[in-house]
Design an enzyme around this catalytic site. Structure first.
Site, mmCIF file in Angstrom:
data_model
loop_
_atom_site.group_PDB
_atom_site.id
_atom_site.type_symbol
_atom_site.label_atom_id
_atom_site.label_comp_id
_atom_site.label_asym_id
_atom_site.label_seq_id
_atom_site.Cartn_x
_atom_site.Cartn_y
_atom_site.Cartn_z
ATOM 1 N N SER A 100 31.608 1.944 8.038
ATOM 2 C CA SER A 100 30.864 2.839 7.742
ATOM 3 C C SER A 100 31.637 4.061 7.854
ATOM 4 O O SER A 100 32.679 4.128 8.353
ATOM 5 C CB SER A 100 29.599 3.168 8.598
ATOM 6 O OG SER A 100 28.847 4.306 8.437
ATOM 7 N N TYR A 147 25.589 3.434 16.909
ATOM 8 C CA TYR A 147 25.849 2.885 15.773
ATOM 9 C C TYR A 147 27.354 3.473 15.341
ATOM 10 O O TYR A 147 28.240 2.810 15.091
ATOM 11 C CB TYR A 147 25.028 3.760 14.503
ATOM 12 C CG TYR A 147 25.241 3.138 13.314
ATOM 13 C CD1 TYR A 147 24.762 1.922 12.750
ATOM 14 C CD2 TYR A 147 26.187 4.046 12.272
ATOM 15 C CE1 TYR A 147 24.876 1.472 11.437
ATOM 16 C CE2 TYR A 147 26.172 3.636 10.901
ATOM 17 C CZ TYR A 147 25.686 2.334 10.559
ATOM 18 O OH TYR A 147 25.955 2.046 9.205
HETATM 19 P P1 NAD Z 1 19.932 -3.938 5.503
HETATM 20 O O1 NAD Z 1 19.013 -3.585 6.476
HETATM 21 O O2 NAD Z 1 19.602 -4.196 3.773
HETATM 22 O O3 NAD Z 1 20.826 -5.314 5.814
HETATM 23 C C1 NAD Z 1 20.834 -5.766 7.003
HETATM 24 C C2 NAD Z 1 21.436 -7.187 7.030
HETATM 25 O O4 NAD Z 1 21.455 -7.708 8.437
HETATM 26 C C3 NAD Z 1 20.114 -8.031 6.782
HETATM 27 O O5 NAD Z 1 20.519 -9.367 5.921
HETATM 28 C C4 NAD Z 1 19.548 -8.681 7.883
HETATM 29 O O6 NAD Z 1 18.706 -9.735 7.994
HETATM 30 C C5 NAD Z 1 20.830 -8.674 8.841
HETATM 31 N N1 NAD Z 1 20.514 -8.484 10.158
HETATM 32 C C6 NAD Z 1 19.714 -7.455 10.730
HETATM 33 N N2 NAD Z 1 19.529 -7.511 12.205
HETATM 34 C C7 NAD Z 1 20.179 -8.665 12.467
HETATM 35 C C8 NAD Z 1 20.370 -9.570 13.843
HETATM 36 N N3 NAD Z 1 19.702 -9.209 14.749
HETATM 37 N N4 NAD Z 1 20.986 -10.640 13.689
HETATM 38 C C9 NAD Z 1 21.350 -11.215 12.457
HETATM 39 N N5 NAD Z 1 21.289 -10.420 11.040
HETATM 40 C C10 NAD Z 1 20.772 -9.441 11.231
HETATM 41 O O7 NAD Z 1 21.169 -2.955 5.519
HETATM 42 P P2 NAD Z 1 22.364 -2.377 4.526
HETATM 43 O O8 NAD Z 1 22.180 -1.021 4.505
HETATM 44 O O9 NAD Z 1 22.610 -3.429 3.623
HETATM 45 O O10 NAD Z 1 23.424 -2.719 5.799
HETATM 46 C C11 NAD Z 1 24.538 -3.637 5.514
HETATM 47 C C12 NAD Z 1 25.767 -3.146 6.426
HETATM 48 O O11 NAD Z 1 26.514 -2.049 5.585
HETATM 49 C C13 NAD Z 1 25.379 -2.762 7.960
HETATM 50 O O12 NAD Z 1 26.587 -3.117 8.638
HETATM 51 C C14 NAD Z 1 25.508 -1.229 7.637
HETATM 52 O O13 NAD Z 1 25.771 -0.808 8.782
HETATM 53 C C15 NAD Z 1 26.533 -0.861 6.706
HETATM 54 N N6 NAD Z 1 26.605 0.338 6.140
HETATM 55 C C16 NAD Z 1 25.446 0.783 5.387
HETATM 56 C C17 NAD Z 1 25.135 1.925 4.690
HETATM 57 C C18 NAD Z 1 23.958 2.412 4.053
HETATM 58 O O14 NAD Z 1 23.734 3.528 3.787
HETATM 59 N N7 NAD Z 1 22.990 1.543 3.746
HETATM 60 C C19 NAD Z 1 26.222 2.829 4.856
HETATM 61 C C20 NAD Z 1 27.349 2.545 5.600
HETATM 62 C C21 NAD Z 1 27.419 1.122 6.229
#
Ligand code: NAD
Length: 259
Positions: free
Chosen positions: A141, A154
């Site tokens: 991130s 985080y």
């Molecule tokens: P999301 O909530 O849509 O997806 C999260 C995924 O992680 C889901 O498939 C969920 O089932 C899984 N998950 C959650 N808790 C879990 C657990 N305890 N055990 C196993 N799996 C688990 O989120 P997203 O925004 O698509 O995030 C995906 C990645 O991208 C993350 O690592 C997040 O930190 C990173 N990220 C997101 C953003 C953003 O703005 N959305 C920005 C930078 C980085």
């Protein structure tokens, strides 16, 4: 290439699902992973089958429990007999000032976002090295590079993930295995939707206004990053043109970290 296998953790929604779909449409056999409510499983399986023409393989390990990410890789290896691409994407957020952050919330975020990445790499790397080819991509991130208030666990987890990325890159040098990280800014997924809702509630604004304010505060290009664009970066890192890239952190953040 046809037989290469990719595991994308946290691929039942958001960025991970888009990465998984893109890998499937590029010919990879994809192992999905994530936590789906039981009542959503058959719809999700149908969606996956129709979109990718692949049968669904879904690992459902809860990464908040130590050791479960190791078991997840073991299940994938048992089923597919190989793992060529590992995308560590599963992640959660918890927002609170550090003095109000509970130990349990801290440990949960670190376990899911950072420790599970160590566990999957630890388990997947030996057979990648033995085969002489592998790609590990950690979805970090902007918070791997800069901080925001109220996101101590985080930010610490994502900074840690970049450290892990660089270390694995050094250890795997000259083995055919690379390890890189991708650092997105705001992407509109369920993880961010919760933060928009909390912001709308706290400031008494509409969801639209809260999302505009969220972008305006951090992301100079006032648009969410498209998950498909993150998936395209993953595909580039898998291509032969990326063979000299390892230990890198690729930022895709609408200018967030240029400030
Ligand atoms: P999301 O909530 O849509 O997806 C999260 C995924 O992680 C889901 O498939 C969920 O089932 C899984 N998950 C959650 N808790 C879990 C657990 N305890 N055990 C196993 N799996 C688990 O989120 P997203 O925004 O698509 O995030 C995906 C990645 O991208 C993350 O690592 C997040 O930190 C990173 N990220 C997101 C953003 C953003 O703005 N959305 C920005 C930078 C980085």
């Amino acid at each position: 290439m046809q037989s290469r296998v990719a595991l994308v953790t946290g691929s039942t929604s958001g960025i991970g699902l888009k990465i998984a779909e893109s890998l499937a449409s590029s010919g990879y056999r994809v192992a999905l992973h994530g936590l789906l409510p039981p009542e959503q499983k058959s719809d999700f399986s149908r969606y996956w089958q129709e979109t990718t023409k692949q049968d669904m393989f879904l690992a459902e390990h809860d990464f908040s429990k130590p050791g479960k990410a190791i078991d997840c890789v073991e299940q994938v290896l048992h089923h597919f007999k190989r793992l060529d691409v590992l995308v560590n994407n599963a992640g959660i957020q918890h927002v609170a000032p550090v003095e109000q952050f509970t130990l349990e919330s801290w440990q949960r975020v670190i376990q899911v976002n950072l420790n599970s990445g160590f566990e999957t790499i630890h388990q997947a790397l030996p057979q990648m090295k033995a085969r002489g080819w592998g790609r590990i991509i950690n979805i970090a991130s902007v918070h791997g590079q800069v901080a925001s208030a109220n996101k101590s666990a985080y930010v610490a987890s994502k900074h840690g993930l970049l450290g892990l990325t660089k270390t694995v890159a050094l250890e795997a040098a000259n083995t055919g295995v690379t390890c890189n990280a991708i650092c997105p800014g705001w992407v509109r997924t369920p993880l961010v939707e919760k933060q928009i809702q909390a912001r709308a509630q706290a400031h008494g604004t509409s969801i639209d206004e809260a999302s505009r304010n969220l972008l305006a505060e951090k992301q100079p290009e006032h648009q969410f990053v498209d998950p498909l664009d993150v998936a395209q970066l993953v595909l580039f890192l898998l291509s032969d043109h990326a063979k000299a890239m390892t230990g890198s952190a690729l930022t895709i953040d609408g200018g967030w970290t240029s400030q």
